[in-house]
Design a protein around this motif. Sequence first.
Motif, mmCIF file in Angstrom:
data_model
loop_
_atom_site.group_PDB
_atom_site.id
_atom_site.type_symbol
_atom_site.label_atom_id
_atom_site.label_comp_id
_atom_site.label_asym_id
_atom_site.label_seq_id
_atom_site.Cartn_x
_atom_site.Cartn_y
_atom_site.Cartn_z
ATOM 1 N N LEU A 25 96.344 49.675 -21.515
ATOM 2 C CA LEU A 25 97.634 48.975 -21.632
ATOM 3 C C LEU A 25 97.561 47.767 -22.549
ATOM 4 C CD1 LEU A 25 98.963 49.071 -17.965
ATOM 5 C CD2 LEU A 25 99.470 50.609 -19.866
ATOM 6 N N THR A 26 96.378 47.467 -23.030
ATOM 7 C CA THR A 26 96.191 46.304 -23.900
ATOM 8 C C THR A 26 97.146 46.341 -25.088
ATOM 9 O OG1 THR A 26 93.896 45.977 -23.286
ATOM 10 C CG2 THR A 26 94.529 45.220 -25.480
ATOM 11 N N LEU A 27 97.736 45.182 -25.367
ATOM 12 C CA LEU A 27 98.641 45.052 -26.522
ATOM 13 C C LEU A 27 97.955 44.228 -27.602
ATOM 14 C CD1 LEU A 27 101.496 45.433 -27.743
ATOM 15 C CD2 LEU A 27 102.117 43.272 -26.655
ATOM 16 N N CYS A 28 97.944 44.747 -28.808
ATOM 17 C CA CYS A 28 97.344 44.022 -29.939
ATOM 18 C C CYS A 28 98.270 42.896 -30.412
ATOM 19 C CB CYS A 28 97.107 44.956 -31.116
ATOM 20 S SG CYS A 28 95.841 46.193 -30.858
ATOM 21 N N ALA A 29 97.649 41.911 -31.044
ATOM 22 C CA ALA A 29 98.388 40.755 -31.556
ATOM 23 C C ALA A 29 99.438 41.151 -32.597
ATOM 24 C CB ALA A 29 97.399 39.766 -32.174
ATOM 25 N N GLU A 30 99.093 42.118 -33.441
ATOM 26 C CA GLU A 30 99.998 42.502 -34.525
ATOM 27 C C GLU A 30 101.290 43.108 -33.979
ATOM 28 O OE1 GLU A 30 96.816 43.166 -34.186
ATOM 29 O OE2 GLU A 30 95.795 43.467 -36.094
ATOM 30 N N ARG A 31 101.138 43.987 -32.985
ATOM 31 C CA ARG A 31 102.354 44.601 -32.426
ATOM 32 C C ARG A 31 103.144 43.595 -31.601
ATOM 33 N NH1 ARG A 31 100.242 49.484 -29.535
ATOM 34 N NH2 ARG A 31 98.228 48.618 -30.103
ATOM 35 N N CYS A 67 99.767 37.427 -29.958
ATOM 36 C CA CYS A 67 98.340 37.399 -29.619
ATOM 37 C C CYS A 67 98.049 38.655 -28.805
ATOM 38 C CB CYS A 67 97.977 36.145 -28.832
ATOM 39 S SG CYS A 67 98.846 35.959 -27.274
ATOM 40 N N ASN A 68 96.776 39.030 -28.720
ATOM 41 C CA ASN A 68 96.456 40.199 -27.901
ATOM 42 C C ASN A 68 96.522 39.840 -26.424
ATOM 43 O OD1 ASN A 68 94.082 38.706 -28.621
ATOM 44 N ND2 ASN A 68 92.769 40.390 -27.986
ATOM 45 N N VAL A 69 97.009 40.799 -25.652
ATOM 46 C CA VAL A 69 97.166 40.629 -24.199
ATOM 47 C C VAL A 69 96.531 41.844 -23.533
ATOM 48 C CG1 VAL A 69 98.788 40.311 -22.295
ATOM 49 C CG2 VAL A 69 99.317 39.331 -24.542
ATOM 50 N N TYR A 93 88.430 40.888 -21.040
ATOM 51 C CA TYR A 93 87.587 42.099 -20.978
ATOM 52 C C TYR A 93 86.761 42.274 -22.246
ATOM 53 C CZ TYR A 93 90.620 42.627 -17.021
ATOM 54 O OH TYR A 93 91.291 42.377 -15.851
ATOM 55 N N SER A 94 87.360 42.029 -23.398
ATOM 56 C CA SER A 94 86.616 42.205 -24.653
ATOM 57 C C SER A 94 86.029 40.896 -25.163
ATOM 58 C CB SER A 94 87.539 42.774 -25.733
ATOM 59 O OG SER A 94 88.466 41.793 -26.169
ATOM 60 N N GLY A 95 86.650 39.771 -24.815
ATOM 61 C CA GLY A 95 86.223 38.504 -25.399
ATOM 62 C C GLY A 95 86.566 38.399 -26.876
ATOM 63 N N PHE A 96 87.437 39.287 -27.361
ATOM 64 C CA PHE A 96 87.826 39.294 -28.784
ATOM 65 C C PHE A 96 89.257 38.766 -28.876
ATOM 66 C CE2 PHE A 96 89.070 41.353 -32.831
ATOM 67 C CZ PHE A 96 88.001 40.954 -33.626
ATOM 68 N N TYR A 97 89.398 37.605 -29.474
ATOM 69 C CA TYR A 97 90.687 36.894 -29.476
ATOM 70 C C TYR A 97 91.355 37.033 -30.843
ATOM 71 C CZ TYR A 97 88.842 34.999 -25.176
ATOM 72 O OH TYR A 97 88.326 34.889 -23.917
ATOM 73 N N VAL A 98 92.622 37.433 -30.819
ATOM 74 C CA VAL A 98 93.341 37.690 -32.075
ATOM 75 C C VAL A 98 94.666 36.925 -32.078
ATOM 76 C CG1 VAL A 98 94.272 39.459 -33.627
ATOM 77 C CG2 VAL A 98 92.365 40.030 -32.085
ATOM 78 N N GLY A 99 94.928 36.230 -33.172
ATOM 79 C CA GLY A 99 96.229 35.595 -33.396
ATOM 80 C C GLY A 99 96.851 36.218 -34.632
ATOM 81 N N ALA A 117 86.114 39.419 -41.074
ATOM 82 C CA ALA A 117 87.575 39.526 -41.091
ATOM 83 C C ALA A 117 87.968 40.995 -40.941
ATOM 84 C CB ALA A 117 88.121 38.956 -42.393
ATOM 85 N N ILE A 118 88.804 41.288 -39.942
ATOM 86 C CA ILE A 118 89.116 42.685 -39.627
ATOM 87 C C ILE A 118 90.556 43.048 -40.001
ATOM 88 C CG2 ILE A 118 87.413 42.938 -37.783
ATOM 89 C CD1 ILE A 118 90.648 42.783 -36.331
ATOM 90 N N PRO A 119 90.776 44.309 -40.374
ATOM 91 C CA PRO A 119 92.140 44.792 -40.621
ATOM 92 C C PRO A 119 92.787 45.224 -39.301
ATOM 93 C CG PRO A 119 90.582 46.529 -41.101
ATOM 94 C CD PRO A 119 89.760 45.345 -40.658
ATOM 95 N N PRO A 120 94.100 45.403 -39.280
ATOM 96 C CA PRO A 120 94.773 45.893 -38.063
ATOM 97 C C PRO A 120 94.265 47.283 -37.675
ATOM 98 C CG PRO A 120 96.389 45.085 -39.657
ATOM 99 C CD PRO A 120 95.064 45.119 -40.360
ATOM 100 N N CYS A 121 94.287 47.571 -36.381
ATOM 101 C CA CYS A 121 93.881 48.896 -35.891
ATOM 102 C C CYS A 121 94.897 49.959 -36.347
ATOM 103 C CB CYS A 121 93.758 48.892 -34.368
ATOM 104 S SG CYS A 121 95.332 48.986 -33.503
HETATM 105 N N1 THU Z 1 92.980 43.909 -31.169
HETATM 106 C C1 THU Z 1 94.069 43.348 -31.773
HETATM 107 O O1 THU Z 1 94.731 42.464 -31.210
HETATM 108 N N2 THU Z 1 94.403 43.793 -33.017
HETATM 109 C C2 THU Z 1 93.728 44.769 -33.707
HETATM 110 O O2 THU Z 1 94.161 45.187 -34.778
HETATM 111 C C3 THU Z 1 92.476 45.307 -33.166
HETATM 112 C C4 THU Z 1 92.165 44.945 -31.757
HETATM 113 C C5 THU Z 1 92.603 43.438 -29.821
HETATM 114 C C6 THU Z 1 92.800 44.466 -28.744
HETATM 115 C C7 THU Z 1 91.780 44.024 -27.720
HETATM 116 O O3 THU Z 1 92.360 43.038 -26.895
HETATM 117 C C8 THU Z 1 90.676 43.385 -28.533
HETATM 118 O O4 THU Z 1 91.237 43.115 -29.812
HETATM 119 C C9 THU Z 1 89.441 44.246 -28.698
HETATM 120 O O5 THU Z 1 89.755 45.500 -29.193
#
Ligand code: THU
Length: 131
Positions: free
Chosen positions: A51-57, A42-44, A22-28, A83-87
């Motif tokens: 319901l999206t789960l971030c990679a960090e959690r 990884c983000n799911v 959905y976002s095309g934004f991939y996080v490891g 380079a982005i910080p955690p949400c």
């Molecule tokens: N996302 C993460 O995995 N970690 C973050 O700290 C910010 C956002 C993911 C959630 C979603 O799948 C995508 O990045 C776009 O927000």
Amino acid sequence: MSGIEEVLAKATEIQKRAYAPYSGFYVGAVLESETGTLHVGCNVENASLGLTLCAERAALVAGVAAGDRAFRRLVLVTSGDEAIPPCGACREALAEFAPDLPIISFAGEARREWTLGELLPQPFELENPRG
Ligand code: THU
């Protein structure tokens, strides 16, 4: 402590498993325990977007489920070239276990570092009434 090259390689591998149609934004994410275990996440994403789960959690719950509660480093690899910080939600979740966690984030050629204490100086805390 593992070398940053090794941890970065692991984060890049796990980033390939991200499910982000959905976002095309991939996080490891690689969360290193105090004893040196490398927990990955990884983000799911989900069609129900909230319901999206971030990679960090994902990495954090994998670590806790494996028996670790003390962590010494978080390494992120994301899409894009910034380079982005955690949400915010992930900052709160990480602060529960490691309020001053060092964080290193990579995206393409970009690299940034913070401590969780800088990113979230005043985490929410709840005194346990059951002691
Ligand atoms: N996302 C993460 O995995 N970690 C973050 O700290 C910010 C956002 C993911 C959630 C979603 O799948 C995508 O990045 C776009 O927000």
